[in-house]
Motif scaffolding. Sequence first.
Motif, PDB file in Angstrom:
ATOM      1  N   SER A 105       0.926  -1.258  -0.121  1.00  0.00           N
ATOM      2  CA  SER A 105      -0.106  -0.023   0.000  1.00  0.00           C
ATOM      3  C   SER A 105       0.740   1.348  -0.062  1.00  0.00           C
ATOM      4  O   SER A 105       1.937   1.294   0.575  1.00  0.00           O
ATOM      5  N   ASP A 106       0.375   2.147  -0.596  1.00  0.00           N
ATOM      6  CA  ASP A 106       1.103   3.560  -0.735  1.00  0.00           C
ATOM      7  C   ASP A 106      -0.004   4.747  -0.593  1.00  0.00           C
ATOM      8  O   ASP A 106      -1.054   4.473   0.039  1.00  0.00           O
ATOM      9  N   ASN A 136      -1.771   6.357  -2.211  1.00  0.00           N
ATOM     10  CA  ASN A 136      -3.320   5.783  -2.750  1.00  0.00           C
ATOM     11  C   ASN A 136      -3.787   4.670  -2.579  1.00  0.00           C
ATOM     12  O   ASN A 136      -4.657   4.319  -3.275  1.00  0.00           O
ATOM     13  N   ASN A 192      -1.920  -1.337  -3.884  1.00  0.00           N
ATOM     14  CA  ASN A 192      -1.155  -1.223  -5.178  1.00  0.00           C
ATOM     15  C   ASN A 192      -1.931  -2.253  -6.028  1.00  0.00           C
ATOM     16  O   ASN A 192      -1.545  -3.613  -6.104  1.00  0.00           O
ATOM     17  N   ASN A 218      -4.067   5.253   4.998  1.00  0.00           N
ATOM     18  CA  ASN A 218      -4.412   5.863   3.543  1.00  0.00           C
ATOM     19  C   ASN A 218      -5.924   5.298   2.903  1.00  0.00           C
ATOM     20  O   ASN A 218      -6.453   4.499   3.453  1.00  0.00           O
ATOM     21  N   THR A 219      -6.222   6.102   1.922  1.00  0.00           N
ATOM     22  CA  THR A 219      -7.350   5.920   1.181  1.00  0.00           C
ATOM     23  C   THR A 219      -7.164   5.329  -0.272  1.00  0.00           C
ATOM     24  O   THR A 219      -6.417   6.118  -0.830  1.00  0.00           O
ATOM     25  N   LEU A 220      -7.892   4.313  -0.553  1.00  0.00           N
ATOM     26  CA  LEU A 220      -7.675   3.689  -2.025  1.00  0.00           C
ATOM     27  C   LEU A 220      -8.417   4.740  -3.059  1.00  0.00           C
ATOM     28  O   LEU A 220      -9.404   5.453  -2.718  1.00  0.00           O
ATOM     29  N   SER A 221      -7.315   5.360  -3.691  1.00  0.00           N
ATOM     30  CA  SER A 221      -7.938   6.297  -4.807  1.00  0.00           C
ATOM     31  C   SER A 221      -9.091   5.790  -5.553  1.00  0.00           C
ATOM     32  O   SER A 221      -9.272   4.649  -5.800  1.00  0.00           O
ATOM     33  N   SER A 236      -9.246   6.144  -8.971  1.00  0.00           N
ATOM     34  CA  SER A 236      -9.064   5.459  -9.987  1.00  0.00           C
ATOM     35  C   SER A 236      -8.496   3.955  -9.931  1.00  0.00           C
ATOM     36  O   SER A 236      -8.863   3.014 -10.586  1.00  0.00           O
ATOM     37  N   ARG A 237      -8.058   3.739  -8.632  1.00  0.00           N
ATOM     38  CA  ARG A 237      -7.914   2.364  -8.186  1.00  0.00           C
ATOM     39  C   ARG A 237      -8.899   1.684  -7.907  1.00  0.00           C
ATOM     40  O   ARG A 237      -8.938   0.432  -7.995  1.00  0.00           O
TER      41      ARG A 237
END
Length: 174
Positions: free
Chosen positions: A55-56, A58, A61, A87-90, A92-93
């Motif tokens: 995870s990053d 965004n 991954n 973090n929050t999953l973007s 677009s992902r």
Amino acid sequence: QSEQIVIVNGTQQAINLTTRVLLQEGDTVWLDDPGYDSARGIFTSYGIKTYPISSDINGMNISQGIAQCPEAKLIFTTPSHQFPLGNTLSLSRRITLLEWASSNNVWIFEDDYNSEFRYHTKPIQSLQGLDKYQRVIYAGTFSKMMYPGFRLGFLVVPLSLVDAFKAAKYYTDS
């Protein structure tokens, strides 16, 4: 629809039910890395292989998972507040994940961990709310908002899985 809601005794029972209904020994599950150790423990206890996905900023991954572990049968993720990084999953992902899951007949377990606690940004729509393919099992709990010892949670399952989840819940509780 109301028949899609299954009341559970928290997230751990939700993961157990999902594993019983959807997975078989030897199947593979993607997990956020770092992630929820209890989920890993539950999957491992059923003989499910877990594949950590980094995870990053965004979130999970998704490209890494697709490239390195396309055989997954389930994705377990905390997209609104990734545990423990926050973090929050973007968006677009999220879209990429939903489209890939639909194309590859993969289920997504969305653990909506702490999504109600947002102070600096607006919430992003849940995977389940974006899911036009009926691939997401959405899990929520009232433990953080109410009383942790209460152990009350819920699942929102795709219509095609309602009967299987209700049967599994019945036999788990009786």
